[in-house]
Design a protein around this motif. Sequence first.
Motif, PDB file in Angstrom:
ATOM      1  N   TRP A 263      -8.232 -21.556  15.125  1.00 55.53           N
ATOM      2  CA  TRP A 263      -9.138 -21.500  16.283  1.00 55.53           C
ATOM      3  C   TRP A 263      -9.007 -22.767  17.147  1.00 55.53           C
ATOM      4  N   GLY A 264      -8.552 -23.845  16.535  1.00 53.74           N
ATOM      5  CA  GLY A 264      -8.400 -25.093  17.295  1.00 53.74           C
ATOM      6  C   GLY A 264      -9.734 -25.777  17.529  1.00 53.74           C
ATOM      7  N   GLU A 265      -9.779 -26.590  18.570  1.00 56.17           N
ATOM      8  CA  GLU A 265     -10.955 -27.435  18.822  1.00 56.17           C
ATOM      9  C   GLU A 265     -12.131 -26.646  19.380  1.00 56.17           C
ATOM     10  N   LYS A 266     -11.834 -25.771  20.339  1.00 53.94           N
ATOM     11  CA  LYS A 266     -12.925 -25.155  21.091  1.00 53.94           C
ATOM     12  C   LYS A 266     -12.883 -23.636  21.016  1.00 53.94           C
ATOM     13  N   ASP A 267     -14.050 -23.018  21.167  1.00 52.99           N
ATOM     14  CA  ASP A 267     -14.107 -21.562  21.149  1.00 52.99           C
ATOM     15  C   ASP A 267     -13.953 -20.987  22.560  1.00 52.99           C
ATOM     16  N   ILE A 273     -16.023 -26.410  18.198  1.00 55.75           N
ATOM     17  CA  ILE A 273     -16.354 -25.669  16.975  1.00 55.75           C
ATOM     18  C   ILE A 273     -16.691 -26.675  15.879  1.00 55.75           C
ATOM     19  N   ASP A 274     -17.875 -26.502  15.277  1.00 52.93           N
ATOM     20  CA  ASP A 274     -18.301 -27.418  14.204  1.00 52.93           C
ATOM     21  C   ASP A 274     -17.975 -26.771  12.854  1.00 52.93           C
ATOM     22  N   PRO A 297     -17.001 -17.923  15.523  1.00 49.36           N
ATOM     23  CA  PRO A 297     -16.753 -18.227  16.937  1.00 49.36           C
ATOM     24  C   PRO A 297     -15.680 -17.316  17.530  1.00 49.36           C
ATOM     25  N   GLN A 298     -15.803 -16.985  18.794  1.00 46.58           N
ATOM     26  CA  GLN A 298     -14.767 -16.204  19.463  1.00 46.58           C
ATOM     27  C   GLN A 298     -13.580 -17.108  19.780  1.00 46.58           C
ATOM     28  N   PRO A 299     -12.351 -16.706  19.429  1.00 47.04           N
ATOM     29  CA  PRO A 299     -11.210 -17.585  19.702  1.00 47.04           C
ATOM     30  C   PRO A 299     -10.952 -17.725  21.204  1.00 47.04           C
ATOM     31  N   ALA A 301      -8.890 -18.157  24.735  1.00 42.63           N
ATOM     32  CA  ALA A 301      -7.786 -17.342  25.226  1.00 42.63           C
ATOM     33  C   ALA A 301      -6.432 -17.942  24.881  1.00 42.63           C
ATOM     34  N   GLU A 302      -6.359 -19.275  24.823  1.00 41.98           N
ATOM     35  CA  GLU A 302      -5.079 -19.935  24.562  1.00 41.98           C
ATOM     36  C   GLU A 302      -4.898 -20.290  23.088  1.00 41.98           C
ATOM     37  N   SER A 303      -5.843 -19.904  22.230  1.00 43.12           N
ATOM     38  CA  SER A 303      -5.790 -20.377  20.849  1.00 43.12           C
ATOM     39  C   SER A 303      -4.737 -19.629  20.041  1.00 43.12           C
ATOM     40  N   GLU A 304      -4.297 -20.279  18.952  1.00 42.49           N
ATOM     41  CA  GLU A 304      -3.299 -19.654  18.088  1.00 42.49           C
ATOM     42  C   GLU A 304      -3.874 -18.438  17.381  1.00 42.49           C
ATOM     43  N   ALA A 305      -5.178 -18.464  17.118  1.00 39.31           N
ATOM     44  CA  ALA A 305      -5.816 -17.319  16.473  1.00 39.31           C
ATOM     45  C   ALA A 305      -5.677 -16.078  17.348  1.00 39.31           C
ATOM     46  N   ARG A 306      -5.847 -16.258  18.661  1.00 40.97           N
ATOM     47  CA  ARG A 306      -5.741 -15.112  19.569  1.00 40.97           C
ATOM     48  C   ARG A 306      -4.322 -14.534  19.534  1.00 40.97           C
TER      49      ARG A 306
END
Lengths: 316, 468
Positions: A263-267, A273-274, A297-299, A301-306
Amino acid sequence: MAFREYKIGSRMFAFALGSSMMITLYFPSKDIASVQATKTALNRQLSFGRIGGFSVEDPFLKGKGKPVTVFLNKDPKTGQPIEPVTAYVYPAGVPFPSGLRHPRILGEGVKDLSLGQGRIADAKEGSGAVFVVSEAGFNGKTLSYIENATATRGWQPGEAVAAAGDANSRYIGSGKIMFVREGCWWCHTLLPEETQDWQYFGAPPMLGDFNGESPTAFGSDRKAPDLLHVASRNSSREWMTMHFYNPRLVQTHSIMPRYDYLWGEKDAAGNKIDYDKWRAEYNEYVAGKRVYAPEVPQPAAESEARMLIDFVLALK
Amino acid sequence: MLKYLFAKEEDIPPGTAAIFFGFSSIVWFVLGTGLGSFNAAKLAFPDFVTGIELISFGHMRQVHVLAVILGWISMAFAMTMMYITPALGNTKLWSEKLGVWNCFLWNIGLAFGLFLLWNGVSSGREYSDMPWFIDLVVIFGVLFPLGINVWMTIKNRRTQGIYTTNWFFGAATFMVIVVFLVGNMPEFFNLTGLTEAYLTWWFAHNVLGLWITPVAAAISYYVVPKVTGNPLYSHRIGHLHFWSVVVFYSTPAAHHLMSAPLPEWLKSFASVEGVLILVPAIAFVSNLLLTMHGKWRMFVENVEIKYTITGVLLAIPLNMQGGFQQTRAINWYVHGTGWIVAHAHLALLGFSTFLEAAAVYYGLQVLLRRKVYSLSLSNFHFWMLLIGFSTYWISMTIAGLIQGAGKIYEVPYIDVVIAEHPYMIARWVGGTMVFIGNIVWMYNMWMTARAGTPIPAGRLPHELAYER
């Protein structure tokens, strides 16, 4: 002592090893090279891009240098409504897959249609291109071929991405990089077997389903369900999101690792993301101190999870 | 080690390269089995250290596999080649300096390659996971220098014939280079599709068949006659073994993809050839066991023979499984299950590791001119390895049969996962025993170098009584 006294032995050795290489390398490569690419193979290689593992354009496997798959229901050039079509957008500089670089590997017919009606020879990596998979007759048979929509319909990569919007864009090629990098294929095979898997995991692949794809990542050591047709069994993005964040949210007995770090740093909303808080709350939930598990958290748009979810949901 | 890299050839004591390779291989064995134990823990307890990219299962599994194959097994091979090849040719190693450089580059290259792999820089091809530039380092910085040293030492021998062990060494070092060059062509030339899938398994099969299996067997062709004092039972059977390895073991690669859409003739051919693997296997096992004639008490009394003969005996179930599990009649049931994982560990941790451990024990004692530090620790190591491995093998075989049953009866997959759970714990226990045994081994060999009883000139290590 010289090797001379082993003249017969060394010739026998060369003959034995040479013959076995002939049978196990030369003959099979002749056979496999003549295989005609199926529609599946064209879709797969166009959505994955050139290489699914280490490559010069993406040395650290971050999902760089890969095409974007978009679903279009209007013509990106004219804006007129069209029959919904899946297009593969290669922005300038993104390397083409093997079928476009070496059309010979598409096999008889598919190669001729792609080069003729499809005009794939006109596509240049330097300026980018948009491709679609079309169908036409060849010697009395209907075949799928690659069409260079930039040449045939005037679709430009930028216009196609803009016309689709983020909701209709899928980072399938980058997702395959995640699939390889994170080692999903150490447990999930991509190969329903030809014997007993039909009912449960779907049809085994055909001979021409992989032309142009590398690596095929079949997997050999199955510890989890086969994924070749997973999106046909379960196409829920919400389920996949929860499952990747912590598989035990949706499947109590799963032994799959958590992939929350993708998810990286931000959702999606841009909030940090804590992870520590989430894990502490999850532990309380497991211990029975909370009624509900914490919200996933919703991933972004640029995250690796997406990317990874896009790839898995494209496995139909 | 560093001081020998730039020393003159004549200033480097004979055996230096072999000693470095020996200790390197033990260190890689400890690392590799430690990673294996950690990975097994994650399969048994999925929330054991979780959510961190670098210690997730998918990043570490291939590091375990390649650390063991290229670190432990292949370096132990290099160690044995560096002392057995000259000993059998009644000569010195062709270039001790090349050997030292070989060991140095091997350690550096492997550590770098595994570091990248651990970080996810992978080609996505099983067993040839390393990206292509690391493959080139392995071929030209590791395997080629090793081959040159072996071939030139054989060429400069001062004996008339070439003993069985050295045929295998000379041929296997050549064949493994061919296997690496051809097997990695999908990465060098971006070959795709079924060609890539087939060559991946062509590589995996032949690394085992033309490198690990023949070299491990070759080692025991040296150790058993040397330690027991019996001559090899039959050179003719040795010939049969060698030629049947070259002809039969190099051909069945496609049986790894028995349920994939490869040409049917290729799968049928591979399956028939796969059964013929029993020819070299039976030749090898019978030859070694018959060499033991009249010396069977050494199986109990002598550590090197205990290891070697255990490895030879494990070759029987290994080849019985290997020959038949790849036929269509059986493969449909066990393909892709834990059965295969058990089989792979029977090959590498059972059969092969026991043969190499014997040669490393024996070689380090000969080269250091010191008796092994503690017999008790050697025996402890042996039993930890054997019991740990057996636990692993039995539990994974059962898990594989459960998976196979789940597959044909179309049981929901999660029920298979639940049914396998106890065996995953057993696998972790077995792997951890192997890991602990190896730490003890590392200590034992380190103390051998420091404080082992010196061996007088003209005597062999096993002729001395143990003191501890």
